[in-house]
Design a protein around this motif. Sequence first.
Motif, PDB file in Angstrom:
ATOM      1  N   GLU A 159      56.815  60.382  28.367  1.00 17.42           N
ATOM      2  CA  GLU A 159      56.032  60.358  27.125  1.00 17.42           C
ATOM      3  C   GLU A 159      55.136  61.591  27.015  1.00 17.42           C
ATOM      4  N   ILE A 160      54.496  61.966  28.116  1.00 12.65           N
ATOM      5  CA  ILE A 160      53.619  63.140  28.098  1.00 12.65           C
ATOM      6  C   ILE A 160      54.446  64.396  27.843  1.00 12.65           C
ATOM      7  N   GLY A 161      55.610  64.489  28.471  1.00  8.01           N
ATOM      8  CA  GLY A 161      56.502  65.632  28.241  1.00  8.01           C
ATOM      9  C   GLY A 161      56.913  65.743  26.788  1.00  8.01           C
ATOM     10  N   ALA A 162      57.231  64.613  26.143  1.00  7.92           N
ATOM     11  CA  ALA A 162      57.620  64.621  24.726  1.00  7.92           C
ATOM     12  C   ALA A 162      56.455  65.082  23.851  1.00  7.92           C
ATOM     13  N   LEU A 163      55.242  64.631  24.177  1.00  3.03           N
ATOM     14  CA  LEU A 163      54.056  65.070  23.433  1.00  3.03           C
ATOM     15  C   LEU A 163      53.890  66.579  23.553  1.00  3.03           C
ATOM     16  N   PHE A 164      53.998  67.107  24.772  1.00  2.75           N
ATOM     17  CA  PHE A 164      53.818  68.541  24.977  1.00  2.75           C
ATOM     18  C   PHE A 164      54.940  69.350  24.328  1.00  2.75           C
ATOM     19  N   GLU A 165      56.171  68.832  24.358  1.00  6.15           N
ATOM     20  CA  GLU A 165      57.281  69.521  23.690  1.00  6.15           C
ATOM     21  C   GLU A 165      56.975  69.667  22.199  1.00  6.15           C
ATOM     22  N   ASP A 166      56.449  68.607  21.588  1.00  9.48           N
ATOM     23  CA  ASP A 166      56.080  68.658  20.166  1.00  9.48           C
ATOM     24  C   ASP A 166      54.992  69.701  19.933  1.00  9.48           C
TER      25      ASP A 166
ATOM     26  N   ASP B 223      55.109  74.178  31.611  1.00  9.83           N
ATOM     27  CA  ASP B 223      53.962  74.766  32.311  1.00  9.83           C
ATOM     28  C   ASP B 223      52.817  73.761  32.393  1.00  9.83           C
ATOM     29  N   LEU B 224      52.522  73.125  31.263  1.00 11.75           N
ATOM     30  CA  LEU B 224      51.419  72.171  31.226  1.00 11.75           C
ATOM     31  C   LEU B 224      51.792  70.860  31.907  1.00 11.75           C
TER      32      LEU B 224
ATOM     33  N   THR C 102      43.243  58.284  15.449  1.00 14.19           N
ATOM     34  CA  THR C 102      43.282  57.312  16.542  1.00 14.19           C
ATOM     35  C   THR C 102      41.875  57.222  17.118  1.00 14.19           C
ATOM     36  N   GLN C 103      41.078  56.359  16.529  1.00 15.62           N
ATOM     37  CA  GLN C 103      39.654  56.268  16.838  1.00 15.62           C
ATOM     38  C   GLN C 103      39.409  55.524  18.150  1.00 15.62           C
ATOM     39  N   PRO C 104      38.179  55.574  18.672  1.00 13.31           N
ATOM     40  CA  PRO C 104      37.900  55.032  20.002  1.00 13.31           C
ATOM     41  C   PRO C 104      38.356  53.588  20.238  1.00 13.31           C
ATOM     42  N   SER C 105      38.295  52.740  19.240  1.00 16.14           N
ATOM     43  CA  SER C 105      38.702  51.345  19.448  1.00 16.14           C
ATOM     44  C   SER C 105      40.225  51.193  19.516  1.00 16.14           C
ATOM     45  N   LYS C 106      40.969  52.179  19.002  1.00 18.89           N
ATOM     46  CA  LYS C 106      42.432  52.137  19.035  1.00 18.89           C
ATOM     47  C   LYS C 106      42.985  53.530  19.321  1.00 18.89           C
ATOM     48  N   PRO C 107      42.705  54.050  20.526  1.00 22.99           N
ATOM     49  CA  PRO C 107      43.180  55.408  20.853  1.00 22.99           C
ATOM     50  C   PRO C 107      44.695  55.441  21.013  1.00 22.99           C
ATOM     51  N   LYS C 108      45.250  56.628  20.904  1.00 20.11           N
ATOM     52  CA  LYS C 108      46.667  56.822  21.217  1.00 20.11           C
ATOM     53  C   LYS C 108      46.758  56.962  22.729  1.00 20.11           C
ATOM     54  N   ILE C 109      47.613  56.172  23.350  1.00  5.85           N
ATOM     55  CA  ILE C 109      47.771  56.251  24.801  1.00  5.85           C
ATOM     56  C   ILE C 109      49.189  56.711  25.111  1.00  5.85           C
ATOM     57  N   VAL C 110      49.278  57.803  25.859  1.00  2.00           N
ATOM     58  CA  VAL C 110      50.554  58.389  26.243  1.00  2.00           C
ATOM     59  C   VAL C 110      50.664  58.214  27.756  1.00  2.00           C
ATOM     60  N   ARG C 111      51.740  57.539  28.198  1.00  4.17           N
ATOM     61  CA  ARG C 111      51.866  57.187  29.616  1.00  4.17           C
ATOM     62  C   ARG C 111      53.114  57.782  30.244  1.00  4.17           C
ATOM     63  N   GLY C 112      52.954  58.298  31.434  1.00  2.00           N
ATOM     64  CA  GLY C 112      54.095  58.728  32.240  1.00  2.00           C
ATOM     65  C   GLY C 112      54.659  60.080  31.833  1.00  2.00           C
ATOM     66  N   ARG C 113      55.414  60.630  32.750  1.00  2.00           N
ATOM     67  CA  ARG C 113      55.957  61.980  32.610  1.00  2.00           C
ATOM     68  C   ARG C 113      56.829  62.139  31.358  1.00  2.00           C
TER      69      ARG C 113
END
Length: 121
Positions: free
Chosen positions: A56-63, A25-26, A43-54
């Motif tokens: 990686e983002i899908g895996a994050l949302f699944e978690d 859905d998301l 993951t502070q401003p100088s070293k944020p976590k960056i999630v790229r593309g469908r």
Amino acid sequence: MGTTATPAFSADTLRRGVEGHTAADLLSLYADDAQIRIVDRNTQPSKPKIVRGREEIGALFEDIYSRDMTHKVDQCIIQGDHAAYSQSCRYSDGTRVLTESMVTLRDGKIAEEILIQAWDE
């Protein structure tokens, strides 16, 4: 217009995606090449976590959506090709998480997001 028209991004669309019960859905709100930059205690401003593309983002949302928690959009403002929203989440044990996001939209989809989150510890 037929079913190929790109739906406009709206507060209702965002609410349905966030408050839905599946990662799909998301994920449907994001462009294929979207990027999310996450800033929090770990993951502070100088070293944020960056999630790229469908993928990686899908895996994050699944978690996230596999956890026993609720998600609620508290406020959403959309202006042109930008949107900002706040979200409150609650785990079944009462632990709370608050996120604030600023997004850039492209063709009715989220292309970039900066997400700042804090949680009970």
